[in-house]
Structures are given as C-alpha cells and as structure tokens.
Design a protein around this motif. Sequence first.
Motif, PDB file in Angstrom:
ATOM      1  N   GLU A 159     -13.773  -1.155  -7.356  1.00  0.00           N
ATOM      2  CA  GLU A 159     -12.686  -1.399  -8.309  1.00  0.00           C
ATOM      3  C   GLU A 159     -12.232  -2.861  -8.250  1.00  0.00           C
ATOM      4  N   GLU A 160     -12.139  -3.407  -7.044  1.00  0.00           N
ATOM      5  CA  GLU A 160     -11.760  -4.817  -6.872  1.00  0.00           C
ATOM      6  C   GLU A 160     -12.774  -5.722  -7.567  1.00  0.00           C
ATOM      7  N   ARG A 161     -14.046  -5.417  -7.394  1.00  0.00           N
ATOM      8  CA  ARG A 161     -15.102  -6.197  -8.048  1.00  0.00           C
ATOM      9  C   ARG A 161     -14.963  -6.121  -9.564  1.00  0.00           C
ATOM     10  N   ASP A 162     -14.751  -4.908 -10.083  1.00  0.00           N
ATOM     11  CA  ASP A 162     -14.653  -4.733 -11.529  1.00  0.00           C
ATOM     12  C   ASP A 162     -13.442  -5.437 -12.103  1.00  0.00           C
ATOM     13  N   ASN A 163     -12.346  -5.438 -11.365  1.00  0.00           N
ATOM     14  CA  ASN A 163     -11.131  -6.140 -11.818  1.00  0.00           C
ATOM     15  C   ASN A 163     -11.373  -7.653 -11.843  1.00  0.00           C
ATOM     16  N   GLN A 164     -12.118  -8.169 -10.899  1.00  0.00           N
ATOM     17  CA  GLN A 164     -12.426  -9.594 -10.871  1.00  0.00           C
ATOM     18  C   GLN A 164     -13.316  -9.971 -12.042  1.00  0.00           C
ATOM     19  N   LYS A 165     -14.264  -9.105 -12.397  1.00  0.00           N
ATOM     20  CA  LYS A 165     -15.136  -9.364 -13.556  1.00  0.00           C
ATOM     21  C   LYS A 165     -14.327  -9.446 -14.827  1.00  0.00           C
ATOM     22  N   GLN A 166     -13.347  -8.550 -14.973  1.00  0.00           N
ATOM     23  CA  GLN A 166     -12.519  -8.544 -16.182  1.00  0.00           C
ATOM     24  C   GLN A 166     -11.711  -9.835 -16.262  1.00  0.00           C
ATOM     25  N   GLY A 167     -11.213 -10.307 -15.126  1.00  0.00           N
ATOM     26  CA  GLY A 167     -10.440 -11.554 -15.109  1.00  0.00           C
ATOM     27  C   GLY A 167     -11.299 -12.746 -15.502  1.00  0.00           C
ATOM     28  N   VAL A 168     -12.552 -12.764 -15.054  1.00  0.00           N
ATOM     29  CA  VAL A 168     -13.467 -13.865 -15.349  1.00  0.00           C
ATOM     30  C   VAL A 168     -13.838 -13.847 -16.823  1.00  0.00           C
TER      31      VAL A 168
END
Length: 68
Positions: free
Chosen positions: A56-65
């Motif tokens: 989930e942390e990884r996916d949230n970072q992708k959305q921010g990028v």
Amino acid sequence: MRLIRLKEVIDSTGLARSTIYKFISEGEFPKPVSLGERCVAWVEGEVHEWILSRIEERDNQKQGVSGI
C-alpha cells in the motif's frame, strides 16, 4: 491463527534475519511470540498485514509521483 517460524518469515518477506530484527527493534515489524526459552514465532496474519502495508505504501508513492 497460525504461527510461523523465522525461516518462513524470511521466505515470505525476502528480508534477511538481521533486517527483520533491526525492524523489530525500530518498531517497524511485528514482534515475535515466545514459544519457549529459545524458540520464537510470528503470527502469520501480522506478517501478512505488514507485507500488505508495504504494498500500500508503494502504491501511494506511485500515485504521488504520477500526480506531479
């Protein structure tokens, strides 16, 4: 509820033994349950939840990028 030993935690997470214990000491990984004087295990569900939180942390970072 199922308890898993260190080898299965290592296999499930891909982390080294030393990294697992480092994360535990930093409060970043589930603590093991003592099964005896020299035997510990982890609650499988807690390890699974930790893995899911990393995803989930990884996916949230992708959305921010992608929002840049």
